[in-house]
Enzyme design. Structure first.
Site, PDB file in Angstrom:
ATOM      1  N   ASP A 152      32.066  19.539   0.959  1.00 37.00           N
ATOM      2  CA  ASP A 152      31.727  20.041  -0.367  1.00 37.00           C
ATOM      3  C   ASP A 152      32.984  20.548  -1.067  1.00 37.00           C
ATOM      4  OD1 ASP A 152      30.530  21.167  -2.576  1.00 37.00           O
ATOM      5  OD2 ASP A 152      29.909  22.980  -1.522  1.00 37.00           O
ATOM      6  N   ASP A 167      33.181  17.062  -9.084  1.00 34.69           N
ATOM      7  CA  ASP A 167      32.571  17.729  -7.939  1.00 34.69           C
ATOM      8  C   ASP A 167      31.885  16.744  -7.009  1.00 34.69           C
ATOM      9  OD1 ASP A 167      31.355  19.302  -6.117  1.00 34.69           O
ATOM     10  OD2 ASP A 167      30.288  20.554  -7.550  1.00 34.69           O
TER      11      ASP A 167
END
Ligand SMILES: *[C@@H]1O[C@H](CO)[C@@H](O)[C@H](O)[C@H]1NC(C)=O
Ligand SMILES: *[C@@H]1O[C@H](CO)[C@@H](O)[C@H](O)[C@H]1NC(C)=O
Ligand SMILES: *[C@@H]1O[C@H](CO)[C@@H](O)[C@H](O)[C@H]1NC(C)=O
Ligand SMILES: *[C@@H]1O[C@H](CO)[C@@H](O)[C@H](O)[C@H]1NC(C)=O
Length: 498
Positions: free
Chosen positions: A111, A325
């Protein structure tokens, strides 16, 4: 909806339907262990578990690491990757790391939108016991490692991450809590132990190496984190000091750069920490002083036509930019941009009718979407282009049935501005390179099932690193434990007994 509830920089609006399990990441990380409220984490049709990477107010300063870089001890780390970031499949990517002495295997979601590594710990009763992803879940047990140590609230790691903690006395643990936009959360305390990883040693070869890393020992969990596609934890690749990559760089083991190539065709892909020299990527500057990865968007093109959009959408005076992201599946566009992008995409298909499937627009289409729909191109500062093809902005959900991967708005900056967030469906099948020493990010179309070339900082040699598609299996050997640490998890206090 919950836009102004939280004082950190960004709050996602929940999609209208809350019946599926989309997870936004990292809104808050605080020391206070609030009572954890359980949320309705019903698992729907889609396994959209990507997390939104919010912004932290404090930013890491890794430039201090630069002088260490000259010691030329910088290795390249090959993180074996598995999973597939398609909502109807596993919906996430995970990497395999070893923790402890002797090391045990952990599967952690990668992440780029959060800042710490955490894994579930042995005394966590609310943590998942089983996963549908095809492997056994492992709980980290400090008692079974010869090398753990508790991070106290007085340690510099804790103080530099959270500032001075009121009521902190010697040997009280450094606690954390991470809350996600869907109400799920994880909480625990920091420990330091040996993390074992694969260091690239020659072409197609790695050898085990290790470093002492501070990470979260998850003691409580709630919400969707414990759903069927549960993992052992999350590996945050943010650039703040608390992330594993920052710690590795601070100890002079790697350079502050990494790359991913997320493969939606075969699953898994490539994730390397270090210098990638092939493929070469064109880059755009990162917006300064942001914890995560923001860039300046200049224009959007659909099928070769530039969209006429209000100029405030591209205003860079607030230094916020568009978020890149890889921890979020979908791409979020401000409403006006969303409408024009969709109008452009479906301009030649006025006959298509849409179903609303758990918040996604879905439709029947016989034939190849790549032939029937236009590419969408995002133009960034420095003429870097992100081309998103129909097969990457639609995802298939049955025969001749597709859903739209663009999402309408919902990403707000602290001052209430609607912003862009590019998620990993749009970033997949590209090599995305984060060169944090030069504060640039770039990408290029790439076959994520192939290999990349990296430069070893020790020898200067160029090595080939292959793609992975891990599923399960024990890579790191498991041996008998050595007792060290007694954890009294009810009170979240850990006393070291030597
Ligand atoms: C870490 O590396 C050191 C030095 O190579 C080695 O002695 C030690 O066994 C390693 N620890 C683990 C857990 O692999
Ligand atoms: C991050 O680490 C560097 C050195 O490793 C240090 O100089 C800097 O102050 C740290 N930043 C924060 C916000 O703690
Ligand atoms: C991608 O690379 C893999 C491994 O080299 C190869 O088998 C495959 O054919 C390539 N795919 C394409 C579309 O070129
Ligand atoms: C990648 O691994 C998954 C299981 O984790 C498997 O379903 C898939 O078929 C694999 N892909 C290839 C190309 O082997």
């Amino acid at each position: 909806m919950s836009r102004r509830e939280v004082s950190v920089a960004m709050v996602p609006k929940r999609p209208s339907s809350s019946s599926y399990s989309i997870r936004f990441s990292f809104l808050l990380q605080c020391l206070v262990l609030l009572a954890l409220s359980s949320s309705a984490g019903a698992t729907g049709l889609f396994k959209v578990r990507r997390k939104f990477g919010g912004l932290r107010t404090s930013i890491g300063d890794f430039r201090a690491h630069d002088n260490r870089r000259h010691s030329r001890m910088l290795a390249v780390v090959d993180l074996p990757l598995g999973g597939i970031g398609i909502p109807t499949d596993t919906g996430l990517y995970y990497a395999e790391i070893g923790i402890g002495t002797p090391p045990k295997n952990f599967y952690v979601q990668v992440d780029t939108g959060s800042d710490i590594l955490w894994v579930n710990c042995i005394t966590c009763s609310s943590c998942p016991k089983k996963s549908d992803l095809g492997f056994e879940l492992t709980l980290y047990d400090p008692k079974k490692s010869a090398t753990p140590s508790l991070v106290s609230c007085q340690d510099s790691f804790c103080v530099s991450t959270y500032g001075d903690i009121p009521g902190c006395i010697a040997n009280l643990p450094c606690q954390y809590k991470v809350m996600y936009g869907d109400g799920s959360s994880t909480a625990g305390f920091f420990v330091t132990d040996t993390v074992v990883y694969n260091q690239v040693s020659s072409d197609h070869q790695t050898k085990q190496s290790n470093a002492s890393i501070t990470f979260g020992c998850g003691a409580q969990q709630s919400g969707d984190l414990g759903s069927k596609e549960a993992l052992d934890g999350i590996l945050g690749f943010g650039q703040s000091n608390s992330s594993m990559i920052s710690q590795l760089a601070a100890s002079g083991k790697v350079s502050m750069s990494f790359a991913h190539c997320l493969d939606t065709i075969n699953g898994g892909g490539i994730f390397v920490i270090g210098r990638v020299v092939q493929p070469k990527v064109k880059t755009t500057p990162l917006v300064p002083d942001q914890a995560h990865y923001n860039v300046n968007l200049k224009a959007i093109e659909v099928g070769g036509t530039f969209l006429q959009l209000p100029s405030y959408l591209f205003d860079t005076s607030d230094k916020q930019g568009t978020i890149i992201d890889s921890g979020t599946t979908m791409t979020y566009l401000p409403e006006v941009a969303y409408k024009r992008v969709l109008n452009g995409i479906f301009a030649n298909h006025p006959d298509i009718t849409f179903d609303n499937v758990q918040g996604f627009l879905c439709f029947h289409y016989p034939g190849s979407v790549d032939d029937g729909f236009p590419d969408v191109a995002f133009h960034f500062e420095n003429s870097l282009l992100l081309n998103v093809y129909p097969h990457d902005y639609f995802f298939q959900n049955g025969e001749d049935y597709y859903c739209v991967g663009w999402q309408n708005g919902g990403m707000m900056s602290a001052d209430g501005k609607d912003i862009f967030l590019i998620g990993d469906l749009a970033l997949s099948n590209k090599l995305v390179y984060y060169d944090l020493e030069n504060q640039v990010i770039g990408w290029t179309e790439y076959n994520c099932s192939s290999s990349v070339q990296v430069q070893d900082g020790k020898s200067g040699a160029i090595y080939t690193v292959d793609a992975h598609n891990i599923s399960s299996g024990a890579r790191f050997q498991k041996q008998s434990p050595i007792f060290l640490c007694l954890l009294l998890l009810l009170t979240l206090v850990c006393n070291l007994i030597f």
